[in-house]
Design an enzyme around this catalytic site. Sequence first.
Site, PDB file in Angstrom:
ATOM      1  N   CYS A 157       0.843  -1.177   0.000  1.00  0.00           N
ATOM      2  CA  CYS A 157       0.000   0.000   0.000  1.00  0.00           C
ATOM      3  C   CYS A 157       0.892   1.246   0.000  1.00  0.00           C
ATOM      4  O   CYS A 157       1.849   1.338   0.765  1.00  0.00           O
ATOM      5  CB  CYS A 157      -0.950   0.095   1.180  1.00  0.00           C
ATOM      6  SG  CYS A 157      -2.178  -1.208   1.205  1.00  0.00           S
ATOM      7  N   ARG A 185       4.009  -0.414  -4.654  1.00  0.00           N
ATOM      8  CA  ARG A 185       3.648  -0.925  -3.328  1.00  0.00           C
ATOM      9  C   ARG A 185       2.308  -1.644  -3.305  1.00  0.00           C
ATOM     10  O   ARG A 185       1.901  -2.200  -2.285  1.00  0.00           O
ATOM     11  CB  ARG A 185       3.606   0.224  -2.321  1.00  0.00           C
ATOM     12  CG  ARG A 185       4.910   0.945  -2.177  1.00  0.00           C
ATOM     13  CD  ARG A 185       4.807   2.036  -1.151  1.00  0.00           C
ATOM     14  NE  ARG A 185       4.720   1.490   0.183  1.00  0.00           N
ATOM     15  CZ  ARG A 185       5.761   1.225   0.957  1.00  0.00           C
ATOM     16  NH1 ARG A 185       6.964   1.463   0.518  1.00  0.00           N
ATOM     17  NH2 ARG A 185       5.606   0.728   2.160  1.00  0.00           N
ATOM     18  N   TRP A 225      -2.711  -2.685  -1.783  1.00  0.00           N
ATOM     19  CA  TRP A 225      -2.475  -4.122  -1.904  1.00  0.00           C
ATOM     20  C   TRP A 225      -3.463  -4.746  -0.926  1.00  0.00           C
ATOM     21  O   TRP A 225      -3.357  -4.566   0.289  1.00  0.00           O
ATOM     22  CB  TRP A 225      -1.034  -4.467  -1.522  1.00  0.00           C
ATOM     23  CG  TRP A 225      -0.705  -5.907  -1.771  1.00  0.00           C
ATOM     24  CD1 TRP A 225      -0.345  -6.478  -2.965  1.00  0.00           C
ATOM     25  CD2 TRP A 225      -0.707  -6.972  -0.815  1.00  0.00           C
ATOM     26  NE1 TRP A 225      -0.124  -7.823  -2.801  1.00  0.00           N
ATOM     27  CE2 TRP A 225      -0.334  -8.158  -1.492  1.00  0.00           C
ATOM     28  CE3 TRP A 225      -0.988  -7.042   0.549  1.00  0.00           C
ATOM     29  CZ2 TRP A 225      -0.236  -9.394  -0.863  1.00  0.00           C
ATOM     30  CZ3 TRP A 225      -0.897  -8.271   1.179  1.00  0.00           C
ATOM     31  CH2 TRP A 225      -0.518  -9.432   0.479  1.00  0.00           C
ATOM     32  N   ASN A 229      -2.247   1.727   5.598  1.00  0.00           N
ATOM     33  CA  ASN A 229      -1.378   0.626   5.197  1.00  0.00           C
ATOM     34  C   ASN A 229      -1.164  -0.232   6.438  1.00  0.00           C
ATOM     35  O   ASN A 229      -0.828   0.296   7.489  1.00  0.00           O
ATOM     36  CB  ASN A 229      -0.034   1.188   4.700  1.00  0.00           C
ATOM     37  CG  ASN A 229       0.995   0.113   4.446  1.00  0.00           C
ATOM     38  OD1 ASN A 229       0.654  -1.046   4.210  1.00  0.00           O
ATOM     39  ND2 ASN A 229       2.261   0.487   4.500  1.00  0.00           N
ATOM     40  N   GLY A 230      -1.382  -1.539   6.321  1.00  0.00           N
ATOM     41  CA  GLY A 230      -1.194  -2.417   7.481  1.00  0.00           C
ATOM     42  C   GLY A 230      -2.457  -3.210   7.759  1.00  0.00           C
ATOM     43  O   GLY A 230      -3.342  -3.324   6.898  1.00  0.00           O
ATOM     44  N   GLU A 259      17.043 -18.640  -6.594  1.00  0.00           N
ATOM     45  CA  GLU A 259      16.735 -17.257  -6.982  1.00  0.00           C
ATOM     46  C   GLU A 259      16.252 -17.202  -8.443  1.00  0.00           C
ATOM     47  O   GLU A 259      15.304 -16.482  -8.760  1.00  0.00           O
ATOM     48  CB  GLU A 259      17.976 -16.377  -6.762  1.00  0.00           C
ATOM     49  CG  GLU A 259      17.865 -14.942  -7.210  1.00  0.00           C
ATOM     50  CD  GLU A 259      16.753 -14.139  -6.538  1.00  0.00           C
ATOM     51  OE1 GLU A 259      16.143 -14.628  -5.576  1.00  0.00           O
ATOM     52  OE2 GLU A 259      16.476 -13.028  -7.014  1.00  0.00           O
ATOM     53  N   LYS A 303      12.562 -15.778  -9.500  1.00  0.00           N
ATOM     54  CA  LYS A 303      12.369 -14.707 -10.479  1.00  0.00           C
ATOM     55  C   LYS A 303      11.378 -15.156 -11.553  1.00  0.00           C
ATOM     56  O   LYS A 303      10.498 -14.411 -11.954  1.00  0.00           O
ATOM     57  CB  LYS A 303      13.706 -14.310 -11.146  1.00  0.00           C
ATOM     58  CG  LYS A 303      14.623 -13.477 -10.280  1.00  0.00           C
ATOM     59  CD  LYS A 303      14.184 -12.052 -10.218  1.00  0.00           C
ATOM     60  CE  LYS A 303      14.293 -11.348  -8.914  1.00  0.00           C
ATOM     61  NZ  LYS A 303      14.160 -11.858  -7.636  1.00  0.00           N
ATOM     62  N   GLU A 306       7.701 -15.435 -10.109  1.00  0.00           N
ATOM     63  CA  GLU A 306       7.001 -14.189  -9.795  1.00  0.00           C
ATOM     64  C   GLU A 306       6.756 -13.334 -11.028  1.00  0.00           C
ATOM     65  O   GLU A 306       5.802 -12.561 -11.064  1.00  0.00           O
ATOM     66  CB  GLU A 306       7.722 -13.388  -8.710  1.00  0.00           C
ATOM     67  CG  GLU A 306       9.049 -12.816  -9.109  1.00  0.00           C
ATOM     68  CD  GLU A 306       9.693 -12.010  -7.989  1.00  0.00           C
ATOM     69  OE1 GLU A 306       8.988 -11.303  -7.267  1.00  0.00           O
ATOM     70  OE2 GLU A 306      10.930 -12.100  -7.841  1.00  0.00           O
ATOM     71  N   HIS A 357      17.155 -37.936  -5.663  1.00  0.00           N
ATOM     72  CA  HIS A 357      16.368 -38.382  -4.510  1.00  0.00           C
ATOM     73  C   HIS A 357      14.882 -38.069  -4.690  1.00  0.00           C
ATOM     74  O   HIS A 357      14.125 -38.067  -3.731  1.00  0.00           O
ATOM     75  CB  HIS A 357      16.908 -37.737  -3.225  1.00  0.00           C
ATOM     76  CG  HIS A 357      18.332 -38.111  -2.961  1.00  0.00           C
ATOM     77  ND1 HIS A 357      18.703 -39.376  -2.568  1.00  0.00           N
ATOM     78  CD2 HIS A 357      19.482 -37.416  -3.091  1.00  0.00           C
ATOM     79  CE1 HIS A 357      20.021 -39.435  -2.440  1.00  0.00           C
ATOM     80  NE2 HIS A 357      20.513 -38.254  -2.767  1.00  0.00           N
ATOM     81  N   LYS A 412       5.748  -4.578  -3.507  1.00  0.00           N
ATOM     82  CA  LYS A 412       7.075  -4.457  -2.914  1.00  0.00           C
ATOM     83  C   LYS A 412       6.928  -3.974  -1.475  1.00  0.00           C
ATOM     84  O   LYS A 412       5.961  -3.318  -1.154  1.00  0.00           O
ATOM     85  CB  LYS A 412       7.880  -3.438  -3.719  1.00  0.00           C
ATOM     86  CG  LYS A 412       9.368  -3.701  -3.657  1.00  0.00           C
ATOM     87  CD  LYS A 412      10.095  -2.901  -4.692  1.00  0.00           C
ATOM     88  CE  LYS A 412      11.567  -3.147  -4.640  1.00  0.00           C
ATOM     89  NZ  LYS A 412      11.977  -4.464  -5.109  1.00  0.00           N
TER      90      LYS A 412
HETATM   91  C1  F6R Z   1      11.569 -11.128  -5.010  1.00  0.00           C
HETATM   92  C2  F6R Z   1      11.538 -10.096  -3.988  1.00  0.00           C
HETATM   93  C3  F6R Z   1      11.109 -10.471  -2.626  1.00  0.00           C
HETATM   94  C4  F6R Z   1      11.875  -9.682  -1.556  1.00  0.00           C
HETATM   95  C5  F6R Z   1      11.317  -9.990  -0.163  1.00  0.00           C
HETATM   96  C6  F6R Z   1      12.100  -9.280   0.921  1.00  0.00           C
HETATM   97  O1  F6R Z   1      12.049 -10.637  -6.216  1.00  0.00           O
HETATM   98  O2  F6R Z   1      11.810  -8.952  -4.242  1.00  0.00           O
HETATM   99  O3  F6R Z   1      11.211 -11.846  -2.411  1.00  0.00           O
HETATM  100  O4  F6R Z   1      13.225 -10.016  -1.644  1.00  0.00           O
HETATM  101  O5  F6R Z   1       9.979  -9.595  -0.107  1.00  0.00           O
HETATM  102  O6  F6R Z   1      12.042  -7.902   0.756  1.00  0.00           O
HETATM  103  P1  F6R Z   1      13.041  -6.941   1.516  1.00  0.00           P
HETATM  104  O7  F6R Z   1      14.399  -7.206   0.984  1.00  0.00           O
HETATM  105  O8  F6R Z   1      12.558  -5.562   1.218  1.00  0.00           O
HETATM  106  O9  F6R Z   1      12.946  -7.288   2.972  1.00  0.00           O
END
Ligand code: F6R
Length: 615
Positions: free
Chosen positions: A2, A27, A75, A101-102, A484, A488, A491, A507, A610
């Site tokens: 948010c 966000r 969000w 937000n929250g 990783e 990527k 997502e 296994h 994010k």
């Molecule tokens: C994936 C991604 C997330 C963040 C995770 C932690 O591409 O960006 O998995 O890495 O939400 O976020 P931070 O680093 O802000 O604590």
Amino acid sequence: MCGIVGYVGSQSALDVVMAGLKRLEYRGYDSAGVAVQADGGLAAAKRAGKLVNLEKELMERPLPAGATGIGHTRWATHGGPTDANAHPHADNAGRVAVVHNGIIENFAVLRAELAERGHDLVSETDTEVVAHLLAEEFSACADLAEAMRLVCGRLEGAFTLVAVHADAPDVVVGARRNSPLVVGVGEGEAFLASDVAAFIDHTRSAIELGQDQVVELRRDGVRVTHFDGTGAEVRPYHVDWDASAAEKGGYASFMLKEIAEQPKAVADTLLGRIDPSGSLTLDEVRIGAAELREVDKVVIVACGTAFHAGLIAKYAIEHWTRIPCEVELASEFRYRDPILDGRSLVVAISQSGETMDTLMALRHAREQGSKVLAICNTNGSTIPRESDAVLYTHAGPEVAVASTKAFLTQLVACYLVALYLGQVRGTKWGDEIQAVIKDLSRISVQVERVLETMEPVRELARSLADKDTVLFLGRHVGHPVALEGALKLKELAYMHAEGFAAGELKHGPIALVEEDLPVVVVVPSPRGRSVLHDKIVSNIQEIRARGARTVVIAEEGDEAVVPYADHLIRIPATPTLLQPLVAAVPLQVFACELATARGNEVDQPRNLAKSVTVE
Ligand code: F6R
């Protein structure tokens, strides 16, 4: 999660707020809304979906002009992404507008109380109760900041709240508990936002808002108080990046821009951390050498991509310092009653510095008497503020939801922490440290070289756009890189993607391998521990024998893999432990291109946001 904006001044509040929301859309993008003070009342608009839907609505039905306003991009947590659930929320008389937000954990009880008192709540959100409570408190005290303090006293959970009231002209009030909110101070104007990006075009002068504080914004200044009404110390700071850092700068997406910025981000993160004699000087690590010498365990807590950085850090920390290192998902950490004490060093890795799971994990660690070192990219955010020490990564603002440049800089910071521990504890000689530093300082150019050779990777990604599954394999530090790569792809491309330790395949997971299944393999350097390299070459042969289409990421000059690679991606030779810094890059490019080929918006993947500020 948010995005929130508030404005008081003499410009068009709508213009300022909408521009701010655009910067904060990363966000959350389930809905958006605004409210402005105009003609002695409030005028509001909100729409489900991305900000563009709200923009259309405002074109079709413009709001009256006003110089005080608030806005929100959502969000969704409580209630689906509908118009009715979009913020701002109002009381029944339409005199209060509030954005949030929250999560307000006791909202059901408050909602029932409000209903009993005759309030009619029209949304499914937890936020709406705040609008009604604010209206009640304001009618008694006619002071919006005081009303906010009283309401906050009744709320449980995590929240940033920003509100305006029709009868409090030219005033915006904000409150914060466990959720981000920063204040921007301009000439005759003031701003509130979840992130400085929202007001960086107007002012670089910012104020950190502490935990459980309320801020009152007026044209001529801001006043900060604690929830109990006592005055709070104001902590101003200067935002040292400029507006262009939050723009796409000619790239089709923020993600592409941020991938391209990695050489600089890596170099910047090393800057100023090595003194002329070649020793590491991590000034920000305010945990004394004596205390670091006492550390008998390192525990890394983080989420998602930052967790993968932590998994890689474990190899370096244990190898260079011989201190046992555990890596924990922050969301699981405190619930399993981890064994911690004053000799445990907890490292919290977070790009945003606001991830609630990581914040809660570090609070738990500090309660157990452990020291916490944060690795963070966001100045003034909550995680570094609540930690004993911080090592900032200098990636600059990361806007795309999928983390790229922050990941590489987190790795650099982790290597620095590992070397620093080795330095103060004497487990690494000065010349050994300098040799690694030298290798690290070459990485920026090596990442640049990787980026210059990505066209075949993009082509390959496009050719795989109709696949359902891609697997990723790695050994040693290549294993977290594989995880990783898979994250990527999941997502961004919304595909089934999984990362495995290559040795684990036999296994169970090898049963997934079928004709033409793409399997990306991260191959360790043959110059390092050759046994690792030889083993993975066997693993590639095993999957190829079962029909897999092998995409092999291998060091330049590694000829042993050539016969078994259907597609070969070359990366520069680096020491084994540092290879993730170059090996992760093709995987970012691969995911970004494949997602784009599938028609997905890479900056704003579905369901995500994010800065995850809820647990
Ligand atoms: C994936 C991604 C997330 C963040 C995770 C932690 O591409 O960006 O998995 O890495 O939400 O976020 P931070 O680093 O802000 O604590």
